[in-house]
Motif scaffolding. Structure first.
Motif, PDB file in Angstrom:
ATOM      1  N   UNK A 255      20.621  -9.199   5.727  1.00 17.60           N
ATOM      2  CA  UNK A 255      20.603  -7.873   6.396  1.00 17.60           C
ATOM      3  C   UNK A 255      19.433  -8.022   7.643  1.00 17.60           C
ATOM      4  N   UNK A 256      19.873  -7.153   8.247  1.00 21.98           N
ATOM      5  CA  UNK A 256      18.811  -7.060   9.661  1.00 21.98           C
ATOM      6  C   UNK A 256      17.533  -6.182   9.400  1.00 21.98           C
ATOM      7  N   UNK A 257      16.494  -6.976   9.155  1.00 22.77           N
ATOM      8  CA  UNK A 257      15.464  -6.344   8.478  1.00 22.77           C
ATOM      9  C   UNK A 257      14.701  -5.424   9.513  1.00 22.77           C
ATOM     10  N   UNK A 258      14.985  -5.477  10.879  1.00 21.84           N
ATOM     11  CA  UNK A 258      14.400  -4.319  11.543  1.00 21.84           C
ATOM     12  C   UNK A 258      15.192  -3.020  11.250  1.00 21.84           C
ATOM     13  N   UNK A 259      16.026  -2.979  10.456  1.00 22.85           N
ATOM     14  CA  UNK A 259      16.800  -1.620  10.037  1.00 22.85           C
ATOM     15  C   UNK A 259      16.303  -1.171   8.737  1.00 22.85           C
ATOM     16  N   UNK A 260      15.174  -1.945   8.185  1.00 24.27           N
ATOM     17  CA  UNK A 260      14.773  -1.382   6.903  1.00 24.27           C
ATOM     18  C   UNK A 260      13.701  -0.453   7.165  1.00 24.27           C
ATOM     19  N   UNK A 261      13.851   0.671   6.402  1.00 24.54           N
ATOM     20  CA  UNK A 261      12.763   1.952   6.700  1.00 24.54           C
ATOM     21  C   UNK A 261      11.535   1.420   6.236  1.00 24.54           C
ATOM     22  N   UNK A 262      10.706   1.470   7.316  1.00 25.42           N
ATOM     23  CA  UNK A 262       9.201   0.709   7.051  1.00 25.42           C
ATOM     24  C   UNK A 262       8.258   1.951   6.296  1.00 25.42           C
ATOM     25  N   UNK A 263       8.833   3.311   6.562  1.00 26.48           N
ATOM     26  CA  UNK A 263       8.064   4.201   6.040  1.00 26.48           C
ATOM     27  C   UNK A 263       8.465   4.131   4.566  1.00 26.48           C
ATOM     28  N   UNK A 264       9.416   4.051   4.069  1.00 26.86           N
ATOM     29  CA  UNK A 264       9.769   4.009   2.668  1.00 26.86           C
ATOM     30  C   UNK A 264       9.219   2.616   2.074  1.00 26.86           C
ATOM     31  N   UNK A 265       9.160   1.458   3.057  1.00 23.89           N
ATOM     32  CA  UNK A 265       8.675   0.231   2.279  1.00 23.89           C
ATOM     33  C   UNK A 265       7.117   0.649   1.984  1.00 23.89           C
ATOM     34  N   UNK A 266       6.363   1.023   3.016  1.00 26.65           N
ATOM     35  CA  UNK A 266       5.112   1.376   2.812  1.00 26.65           C
ATOM     36  C   UNK A 266       4.556   2.450   1.699  1.00 26.65           C
ATOM     37  N   UNK A 267       5.632   3.279   1.580  1.00 25.57           N
ATOM     38  CA  UNK A 267       5.346   4.343   0.275  1.00 25.57           C
ATOM     39  C   UNK A 267       5.676   3.376  -0.865  1.00 25.57           C
ATOM     40  N   UNK A 268       6.528   2.710  -1.025  1.00 25.93           N
ATOM     41  CA  UNK A 268       6.807   1.883  -2.153  1.00 25.93           C
ATOM     42  C   UNK A 268       5.675   0.758  -2.493  1.00 25.93           C
ATOM     43  N   UNK A 269       5.189   0.169  -1.446  1.00 22.78           N
ATOM     44  CA  UNK A 269       4.033  -0.806  -1.743  1.00 22.78           C
ATOM     45  C   UNK A 269       2.660  -0.070  -2.283  1.00 22.78           C
ATOM     46  N   UNK A 270       2.675   1.268  -1.834  1.00 21.43           N
ATOM     47  CA  UNK A 270       1.773   2.139  -2.223  1.00 21.43           C
ATOM     48  C   UNK A 270       1.423   2.516  -3.535  1.00 21.43           C
ATOM     49  N   UNK A 271       2.953   3.012  -3.930  1.00 23.43           N
ATOM     50  CA  UNK A 271       3.148   3.332  -5.270  1.00 23.43           C
ATOM     51  C   UNK A 271       3.086   2.053  -6.359  1.00 23.43           C
ATOM     52  N   UNK A 272       3.404   1.238  -5.841  1.00 31.99           N
ATOM     53  CA  UNK A 272       3.336  -0.199  -6.414  1.00 31.99           C
ATOM     54  C   UNK A 272       1.805  -0.466  -6.890  1.00 31.99           C
ATOM     55  N   UNK A 273       0.924  -0.334  -5.892  1.00 34.47           N
ATOM     56  CA  UNK A 273      -0.281  -0.508  -6.010  1.00 34.47           C
ATOM     57  C   UNK A 273      -0.817   0.384  -7.087  1.00 34.47           C
ATOM     58  N   UNK A 274      -0.327   1.606  -6.964  1.00 32.24           N
ATOM     59  CA  UNK A 274      -0.896   2.606  -7.935  1.00 32.24           C
ATOM     60  C   UNK A 274      -0.397   2.078  -9.199  1.00 32.24           C
ATOM     61  N   UNK A 275       0.692   1.648  -9.653  1.00 32.92           N
ATOM     62  CA  UNK A 275       1.212   1.253 -10.851  1.00 32.92           C
ATOM     63  C   UNK A 275       0.393   0.158 -11.287  1.00 32.92           C
ATOM     64  N   UNK A 276       0.105  -0.792 -10.296  1.00 23.64           N
ATOM     65  CA  UNK A 276      -0.793  -1.742 -10.833  1.00 23.64           C
ATOM     66  C   UNK A 276      -2.150  -1.425 -11.272  1.00 23.64           C
ATOM     67  N   UNK A 277      -2.828  -0.651 -10.558  1.00 20.44           N
ATOM     68  CA  UNK A 277      -4.252  -0.125 -10.789  1.00 20.44           C
ATOM     69  C   UNK A 277      -3.852   0.809 -12.340  1.00 20.44           C
ATOM     70  N   UNK A 278      -2.896   1.375 -12.511  1.00 16.89           N
ATOM     71  CA  UNK A 278      -2.940   2.188 -13.966  1.00 16.89           C
ATOM     72  C   UNK A 278      -2.812   1.173 -14.887  1.00 16.89           C
ATOM     73  N   UNK A 279      -1.926   0.418 -14.598  1.00 14.77           N
ATOM     74  CA  UNK A 279      -1.831  -0.431 -15.630  1.00 14.77           C
ATOM     75  C   UNK A 279      -2.828  -1.628 -16.017  1.00 14.77           C
TER      76      UNK A 279
END
Lengths: 138, 458
Positions: free
Chosen positions: B301-325
């Motif tokens: 895949x052409x990674x420049x077409x990945x939506x960086x906003x959603x990736x950032x949101x995803x990484x933030x949610x993952x960090x939240x998951x890890x903190x809770x865990x």
């Protein structure tokens, strides 16, 4: 669909003139509603234009002018980026912004899928976007 | 030309009603379900209110506070219904009193702040004139979060089949019509309607209480809720059959439901894990197919077409998951692990920059947590990238011997890939053919056939 709600206001009123506590709380509650509805992607307020600059482009020339900008009603004071099912839903959310005065513009954000993918010029535009690094919103 | 203008106004009002419905229906139904104790009745009352809005708003205009308007109409209908059914008891009396108080308050507010609804609109309503045109303050939108949460748990109740849970969740919480849900799942509308009706009847027959489950029961029930949301997401993402415009809608709807749940249950690591997983996967939606709709594999895949906003949101949610865990202790859950794997891809600027060793390690954890042949297959892919195709082929051959994935096209597809890398071209070609014969997706079949053909030419 992604929409931007662009909050416009002149700088003499309370919307832009530094967040008063009451306004801050009202906005906070509103943002909480957006978050709890699962539609909020991003949103921030902007500092007054007195701290901003404006650039004018003319060929190779760039002119930088310090704020404040004197136009009224059309200054951007903040924005929200929301993810909703329709323009009407975006408008419905915009209606609920708890501001006493000002103006909000609702604008849809282009998504690549919106274009006719078989169109030659859409493909060219895509290449152009790649080359120029213009923002992509797939 | 009064006619076209009028019908335009009707169309605009209808779209506005639909928009309000999307925002308010979940909460409205939740509030009504608490009052009535019956999800089916709650939904009917909410529908009645929707019909009333469709009839009246084109004429009277959309009220300043549409959510409160719908709630009042629906509650009034509930009182009427109970009166008619002679089941008029304390419940109806209490609700009627609640309405009287609300009306009195609203009348004061309406008198102070603006025009009352038109006489025609008011008298069309059962009971007293409606006066809920209050200022659009957010007081009435104040949290009934617990009710929404209860509604989610009821819609995903174990007395229902998985299909029924999906249908009911989209219906009650997504505000989607039976027709829309049917289209998205490529079944006839009548089938979906029946599924929804039967689901509501099953809940009533089983006497399912309108509540968040007890502590002991909670984790299992939450798992079921998360599974339903992820199922909806995958139906949109994987497009296992059909080719409908509603499918990306399903992804977005699942993501929205996940985000709602994350705010209702902010301390549950797996809720944030699932949201992280869906945000990161969504970021690739625009890059997964060519202009003509052919699928593009992750690494191509052409990674420049990945939506960086959603990736950032995803990484933030993952960090939240890890903190809770970590706050809770114990091992990472399966959604959190899958999100962590997706995040490895999301963080890699180029395919070559992917941290395959980390991904293989995460798949190890995932295989221990939720052992399954599919996870094992993915672990094999990660291992092949981290340590070469030979190591991975051993794992894949073990899966083939086990025979549990016999009809899963990705098994021969992955095996073909490994064989190709090991230079066993003829075997690889045969495996690509086998994979092509197994997939139900036309586009994928074409892709696999192409790969087989390209090997044939060597």
């Amino acid at each position: 669909m992604k929409f931007m709600m662009l909050l416009q206001s002149d700088e003499s009123n309370s919307v832009t003139n530094g967040p008063e506590e009451e306004m801050l709380n009202a906005m906070g509650r509103y943002n909480e509603e957006l978050i709890k509805a699962g539609v909020m992607l991003a949103g921030e307020g902007l500092h007054p234009t007195s701290e901003g600059v404006r650039l004018t482009y003319d060929g190779e020339d760039r002119t930088v002018v310090d704020g404040p900008f004197t136009e009224s009603k059309e200054l951007l004071a903040g924005y929200w980026l929301i993810d909703v099912a329709s323009k009407e839903e975006a408008i419905e959310w915009a209606k609920r912004i708890p501001i006493p005065e000002g103006q909000v513009e609702v604008r849809q954000v282009f998504a690549l899928e919106e274009f006719d993918q078989s169109n030659e010029y859409v493909q060219k535009e895509k290449v152009w976007r790649e080359e120029t690094g213009a923002s992509r919103t797939a | 030309m009064a006619e076209p203008a009028a019908s335009e106004a009707v169309g605009a009002a209808r779209r506005a009603v639909e928009a309000v419905w999307r925002i308010e229906s979940g909460r409205l139904i939740a509030a009504l379900a608490r009052v009535t104790g019956d999800v089916g009745m709650a939904e009917e009352l909410a529908q009645d209110a929707l019909v009333a809005a469709l009839e009246q708003w084109p004429e009277s205009g959309v009220p300043r506070n549409p959510g409160a308007w719908l709630t009042t109409v629906a509650k009034r209908r509930a009182v009427d219904q109970w009166r008619r059914q002679a089941a008029f008891g304390q419940r109806a009396a209490a609700l009627a009193e609640e309405l009287r108080t609300a009306d009195a308050a609203a009348e004061v507010a309406a008198a102070a702040s603006g025009p009352a609804p038109s006489a025609a609109a008011s008298t069309a309503m059962a009971g007293a004139p409606l006066a809920v045109q209050t200022r659009p303050d957010l007081a009435v939108l104040q949290p009934i979060d617990d009710e929404l949460l209860r509604l989610i748990f009821v819609a995903c109740h174990p007395v229902l089949s998985q299909d029924a849970r999906v249908a009911l969740t989209l219906r009650l919480l997504g505000g989607l019509s039976a027709e829309q849900i049917a289209r998205a799942f490529v079944v006839p509308t009548a089938t979906m309607q029946q599924r929804i009706v039967r689901a509501k009847k099953s809940l009533a027959a089983a006497g399912v209480p309108f509540e968040v489950p007890e502590r002991a029961e909670f984790p299992a029930r939450l798992d079921s809720v998360l599974a339903v949301i992820y199922l909806v997401f995958n139906e949109g993402y994987a497009a296992s059959s059909g080719d409908d415009w509603m499918r990306p809608e399903l992804c977005r709807e699942a993501l929205r439901l996940g985000r709602v749940l994350a705010e209702l249950l902010p301390r549950e690591p797996e809720v944030h894990g699932l949201v992280a997983l869906m945000e990161i996967q969504s970021s690739r939606l625009g890059a997964r197919t060519t202009a003509t709709g052919e699928p593009i594999l992750l690494l191509e895949q052409d990674r420049s077409r990945w939506n960086q906003l959603l990736i950032r949101r995803g990484l933030a949610a993952l960090a939240r998951a890890e903190r809770c865990q970590q706050a809770r202790g114990g091992a990472a859950g399966s959604y959190q692990l899958q999100a962590a794997i997706a995040a490895c891809h999301g963080r890699a600027v180029t395919a070559d920059a992917t941290d395959w060793a980390r991904i293989a390690e995460l798949y190890d954890q995932l295989a221990r947590r939720v052992p399954s042949p599919v996870v094992e297959l993915n672990r094999a892919v990660a291992l092949s990238m981290a340590r070469g195709p030979a190591v991975a082929l051993v794992l894949v051959d073990a899966l083939v011997a086990e025979g549990r994935l016999a009809s899963y096209h990705l098994l021969p597809s992955v095996r073909a890939d490994l064989l190709q890398k090991l230079g066993r071209t003829e075997e690889a070609r045969a495996e690509f053919e086998r994979a092509a014969a197994l997939t139900g997706n036309e586009r994928e079949r074409a892709l696999l056939r192409n790969r087989a053909r390209s090997l044939g030419r060597d």
